[in-house]
Write an enzyme that holds these catalytic residues in place. Structure first.
Site, PDB file in Angstrom:
ATOM      1  N   ASN A  19      13.810  18.426  19.480  1.00 13.21           N
ATOM      2  CA  ASN A  19      14.272  17.806  18.227  1.00 13.21           C
ATOM      3  C   ASN A  19      14.320  18.821  17.097  1.00 13.21           C
ATOM      4  O   ASN A  19      15.223  18.784  16.259  1.00 13.21           O
ATOM      5  CB  ASN A  19      13.397  16.612  17.857  1.00 13.21           C
ATOM      6  CG  ASN A  19      13.808  15.366  18.616  1.00 13.21           C
ATOM      7  OD1 ASN A  19      14.864  14.787  18.343  1.00 13.21           O
ATOM      8  ND2 ASN A  19      13.013  14.974  19.595  1.00 13.21           N
ATOM      9  N   HIS A 114      10.648   8.488  17.365  1.00 15.65           N
ATOM     10  CA  HIS A 114       9.894   7.893  18.470  1.00 15.65           C
ATOM     11  C   HIS A 114      10.889   7.375  19.510  1.00 15.65           C
ATOM     12  O   HIS A 114      11.875   6.726  19.156  1.00 15.65           O
ATOM     13  CB  HIS A 114       9.025   6.744  17.924  1.00 15.65           C
ATOM     14  CG  HIS A 114       8.160   6.128  18.970  1.00 15.65           C
ATOM     15  ND1 HIS A 114       6.971   6.704  19.389  1.00 15.65           N
ATOM     16  CD2 HIS A 114       8.318   5.006  19.712  1.00 15.65           C
ATOM     17  CE1 HIS A 114       6.422   5.939  20.329  1.00 15.65           C
ATOM     18  NE2 HIS A 114       7.224   4.900  20.543  1.00 15.65           N
ATOM     19  N   ASP A 150       3.120   4.837  14.443  1.00 13.77           N
ATOM     20  CA  ASP A 150       4.430   4.324  14.865  1.00 13.77           C
ATOM     21  C   ASP A 150       4.801   3.014  14.164  1.00 13.77           C
ATOM     22  O   ASP A 150       5.489   2.159  14.726  1.00 13.77           O
ATOM     23  CB  ASP A 150       4.493   4.158  16.399  1.00 13.77           C
ATOM     24  CG  ASP A 150       4.396   5.497  17.110  1.00 13.77           C
ATOM     25  OD1 ASP A 150       4.784   6.518  16.509  1.00 13.77           O
ATOM     26  OD2 ASP A 150       3.939   5.523  18.257  1.00 13.77           O
TER      27      ASP A 150
HETATM   28  C1  GRF Z   1      10.399  13.126  21.615  1.00 15.90           C
HETATM   29  O1  GRF Z   1      10.731  12.215  22.625  1.00 15.90           O
HETATM   30  C2  GRF Z   1       9.999  12.408  20.350  1.00 15.90           C
HETATM   31  O2  GRF Z   1      10.683  11.222  20.165  1.00 15.90           O
HETATM   32  C3  GRF Z   1       8.536  12.123  20.597  1.00 15.90           C
HETATM   33  O3  GRF Z   1       8.064  13.274  21.255  1.00 15.90           O
HETATM   34  C4  GRF Z   1       9.140  13.900  21.951  1.00 15.90           C
HETATM   35  C5  GRF Z   1       9.202  15.309  21.437  1.00 15.90           C
HETATM   36  O4  GRF Z   1      10.157  16.069  22.124  1.00 15.90           O
HETATM   37  N1  GRF Z   1       7.847  11.817  19.376  1.00 15.90           N
HETATM   38  P1  GRF Z   1      10.599  17.471  21.574  1.00 15.90           P
HETATM   39  O5  GRF Z   1       9.320  18.296  21.418  1.00 15.90           O
HETATM   40  O6  GRF Z   1      11.303  17.281  20.278  1.00 15.90           O
HETATM   41  O7  GRF Z   1      11.492  18.052  22.638  1.00 15.90           O
END
Ligand code: GRF
Length: 200
Positions: A19, A114, A150
């Site tokens: 992300n 999330h 959350d």
């Molecule tokens: C993602 O699925 C996010 O929604 C959750 O943790 C995961 C993190 O993935 N909170 P990344 O580290 O961004 O690849």
């Protein structure tokens, strides 16, 4: 404290950082009109730190283990961000719960992503929870962070179908594609509208 004509973001990670990479891409492509000022990980081995370094973004590793109490950790984390002029914090797979001290330092200015349609399936393993419940849809949610885990007002969410035979991994991958698209959009909305971003 820094003064900047563009809003300065702080991104908090603990692991893979996909992300974060998507947010870096959105800034680069002009879809997100902000600058990622600093990326902070609570773990030295977070793979995502590499994306920040490649992009020339300052990185910090700040472990809660170096603080005597969780309240003290909240304070040093918040100070590292405010010292750099950060006005919006994006949690991107950050696996520590932030307390009232941290939340109070950034009122209505902390976002989290999330991998479920909150308020369904909060907490750990939301994809597994969705499969175990027999849900036919799940999705991703970007929300403002409050001291409750959350919870917090929803800025954006998008659903994905759950197919027969889906595994935790296949569902997680389908949701992740959506996450990478909606996170930057939600951040831009909050930058444009503040708390009003949560209202239709
Ligand atoms: C993602 O699925 C996010 O929604 C959750 O943790 C995961 C993190 O993935 N909170 P990344 O580290 O961004 O690849």
């Amino acid at each position: 404290m820094e003064n900047s004509p563009v809003p300065l973001l702080g991104v908090l990670i603990s692991g893979r950082g996909s992300n974060l990479r998507a947010l870096i891409g959105a800034v680069r492509e002009g879809r997100l009109r902000a600058r990622i000022r600093v990326v902070i990980s609570n773990r030295t081995d977070a793979a995502g730190l590499a994306f920040a370094r490649e992009a020339g973004i300052e990185t910090l590793v700040m472990s809660h283990r170096d603080s005597p109490t969780l309240e003290a950790y909240d304070d040093v984390l918040a100070a590292a961000l405010t010292d750099r002029g950060v006005t919006l914090v994006c949690l991107a797979g950050f696996m520590r719960v932030l307390g009232p001290g941290f939340c109070g330092a950034f009122p209505d200015a902390i976002l989290n992503i999330h991998p479920s349609l909150l308020p369904a399936f909060p907490g750990l393993h939301p994809q597994r929870q969705a499969l175990e419940a027999g849900a036919k849809v799940s999705g991703a949610t970007v929300h403002l962070v409050t001291a409750a885990v959350d919870a917090g007002p929803i800025v954006l969410q998008e659903s994905v179908p759950i197919h027969e035979g889906d595994t935790e991994a296949s569902l997680a991958a389908r949701i992740l594609e959506v996450e990478h698209r909606i996170y930057s959009e939600a951040v831009q909305r909050v930058l444009d509208r503040g708390r009003r971003a949560v209202l239709r």
